[in-house]
Design an enzyme around this catalytic site. Structure first.
Site, short mmCIF file in Angstrom:
data_model
loop_
_atom_site.label_atom_id
_atom_site.label_comp_id
_atom_site.label_asym_id
_atom_site.label_seq_id
_atom_site.Cartn_x
_atom_site.Cartn_y
_atom_site.Cartn_z
N LYS A 229 8.82 -4.03 10.16
CA LYS A 229 7.89 -4.84 10.95
C LYS A 229 8.65 -5.69 11.96
CE LYS A 229 4.30 -5.08 7.39
NZ LYS A 229 3.23 -4.46 8.16
N LYS B 184 -4.36 -9.90 -4.88
CA LYS B 184 -5.44 -9.09 -4.32
C LYS B 184 -6.73 -9.89 -4.33
CE LYS B 184 -3.77 -4.42 -5.16
NZ LYS B 184 -3.77 -4.09 -3.72
N LYS C 57 9.01 3.96 -2.22
CA LYS C 57 8.75 3.34 -3.51
C LYS C 57 7.50 3.97 -4.14
CE LYS C 57 5.53 -0.36 -2.71
NZ LYS C 57 5.03 -1.59 -3.22
N ARG D 199 2.14 21.06 -1.58
CA ARG D 199 1.66 22.14 -2.46
C ARG D 199 0.57 22.99 -1.80
NH1 ARG D 199 0.36 19.86 -8.34
NH2 ARG D 199 -0.01 22.10 -8.62
N HIS E 139 8.89 -0.81 3.74
CA HIS E 139 8.32 -0.75 5.10
C HIS E 139 8.18 -2.12 5.75
CE1 HIS E 139 4.46 -1.39 2.90
NE2 HIS E 139 4.13 -2.04 3.99
N HIS F 217 8.89 -6.23 -1.44
CA HIS F 217 8.57 -6.89 -0.17
C HIS F 217 8.95 -8.37 -0.17
CE1 HIS F 217 6.63 -3.20 0.55
NE2 HIS F 217 5.44 -3.49 0.08
#
Length: 488
Positions: free
Chosen positions: A187, A339, A153, A57, A183, A245
């Site tokens: 790897k 996390k 995603k 944008r 992703h 994942h």
């Protein structure tokens, strides 16, 4: 020519001559996409006449976009991989676009070079804009036979919304030209899992329930919300990490040998695993949410403090999964992600069964264990029993010793590539092997939706855990009632 280059010669007939990057000024483009493309250019892996057109944008000229890209490369790309940066920047051009304005797509098509040719499109925008963007591309004639599209995603929040997105994409592109990115599949160590299983004769005879006791997959993050506040609070750990994942890692561990290293063959076997996942039952899942604590010696706030309000979103999930087929009957797969963990780690642990009978009286033998480290360190460790040096007059003394392969050390002189280097090159050369097919996505969402339904039925809410720990104590109980301890 290295192996990385040689593998792609079969795909050159459909190699894109233009790459169109949506979201070209965003964080992903700065950190991953532009550095990856520059690295591919420096290694001579991009066709000399291939153009890269960025769009977003923001108002920018070609020159301003090149300066923007130069700043991103200087900030996020290792200095020793920036060779040929000036030539790479000359590949770049830019076209401002608000995807909500259909009129803007004609100017974009003109910048790209109009219909025809081989066009690779990388769509890194909010999923709510996918349908509008694709309709604009269709109207501008940019979805023809030479075009393929890559989607980042999140692809939905449940099966229904995922199908809605996939239906919108399928209106313009057949499945053979849709590249859904996970992703993790780019790897090196994840790809090496395929090589480990299917290029070494000693593993396949043991890769089943007769010899493997259980499998653990851990994805630990030390970070909190960072800049993903709104997305994460809606998604949670189950949808953010497990649905994509972790289930992809599980599928690669559990799949049957494909007939070849071909996109259809590999993905056929993965989807069989995902469809064979047994629904999670009561007591087979644990959720958690971090509270204030310390990570890496630094004091960090709790999730509710970072969010600025109370929430029932899980930042940790542990699951006991089963693949109901002949190969894996009775073998639990323990999945754990969270996390504010003590350390950043992604690893797969394959725990073998004990030997059936020990001839070493008075000496305890430890079952073999294979640990595949994916990040931050890429390595493979196999623990074996060995004799401790000495005269052993009262019986042989044994100890478990590791056989370690550090992937960077094993391939000295090879660049450690960003996962997106492989994925972008595969998109450009139209190789879908390391991308996710629609039936895989739908099988993943089927399983995840059932878990969320079970949580709702049980009235399950996240248990608190201290930041810097490995999650709530219930996660320890999940494995220890089976006589298993998490690998830490």
């Amino acid at each position: 020519m290295d192996v990385f280059t040689a593998q792609r010669r079969n795909f050159m007939s459909s190699t894109a001559n233009t790459l169109l990057l949506f979201g070209a000024t965003g964080d992903l483009a700065q950190r991953m996409l532009l550095p990856s493309l520059c690295a591919l250019h420096s290694d001579g892996l991009l066709e000399p006449d291939m153009r890269i057109v960025g769009t977003a944008r923001s108002e920018m000229t070609d020159s301003e976009f090149r300066n923007f890209a130069r700043g991103a490369l200087e900030k996020f790309m290792p200095a020793n991989r920036r060779g040929g940066t000036a030539d790479f920047l000359n590949r770049l051009s830019y076209q401002q676009l608000d995807v909500k304005d259909p009129a803007g797509f004609s100017a974009l098509a003109e910048k790209v070079g109009g219909p025809g040719g081989q066009l690779a499109i990388f769509l890194s925008t909010a999923p709510s804009l996918f349908e509008t963007t694709i309709k604009g591309l269709q109207t501008a004639g940019l979805t023809g036979e030479g075009s393929r599209i890559s989607l980042e995603k999140p692809l939905g929040v449940d099966l229904a919304s995922s199908c809605e997105i996939n239906d919108a994409v399928a209106e313009a592109f057949p499945e053979s030209r849709i590249f859904r990115i996970d992703h993790y599949l780019g790897k090196e160590t994840v790809q090496n899992l395929i090589a480990l299983r299917f290029a070494n004769v000693m593993f396949e005879p043991l890769w089943n329930s007769s010899y493997i006791e259980h499998v653990q997959i851990t994805v630990g993050e030390t970070v909190g919300l960072e800049s993903r506040v709104d997305f994460y609070d809606e998604a949670g750990a189950l949808r953010d990490m497990v649905q994509n994942h972790m289930l992809q890692l599980l599928a690669l561990v559990a799949m049957e040998p494909p007939t070849s290293f071909d996109a259809s063959a590999v993905r056929d076997e993965k989807v069989k695993v995902l469809r064979a996942l047994r629904p999670i039952g009561p007591g087979e899942s644990v959720t958690g949410q971090y509270r204030g604590g310390a990570v890496g010696g630094a004091i960090v706030p709790g999730y509710d403090e970072e969010l600025g309000r109370g929430s029932n979103t899980e930042t940790f999930v542990a699951l006991k999964a089963h693949v109901d087929n002949w190969r894996w009957k009775g073998v639990p797969f323990y999945l754990r992600t969270g996390k504010r963990m003590p350390r950043r780690v992604t690893e797969i642990v394959v725990q073998f069964r004990p030997i059936p009978h020990s001839i070493f009286n008075g000496t305890r033998t430890v079952p073999n264990r294979l640990v595949i480290g994916i990040q931050p360190e890429e390595n493979i460790t196999l623990s074996l029993m060995a004799k401790v040096p000495g005269l052993d007059r009262e019986g042989m003394s044994l100890r478990s010793v590791p056989l370690e392969i550090s992937m960077p050390d094993a391939f000295t002189g090879q660049h450690r590539r960003i996962a997106y280097e492989r994925l972008l090159l595969d998109l450009i050369e139209c190789d879908q092997t390391l991308f996710v097919r629609r039936d895989e996505v739908e099988a993943q969402w089927n399983w995840i939706d059932a878990i969320r339904g079970e949580w709702k039925k049980e009235g399950l809410t996240p248990k608190s855990y201290t930041a810097g720990s490995w999650g709530p104590s219930a996660a320890i109980a999940l494995t220890e009632r089976d006589g298993v301890s998490w690998h830490e």
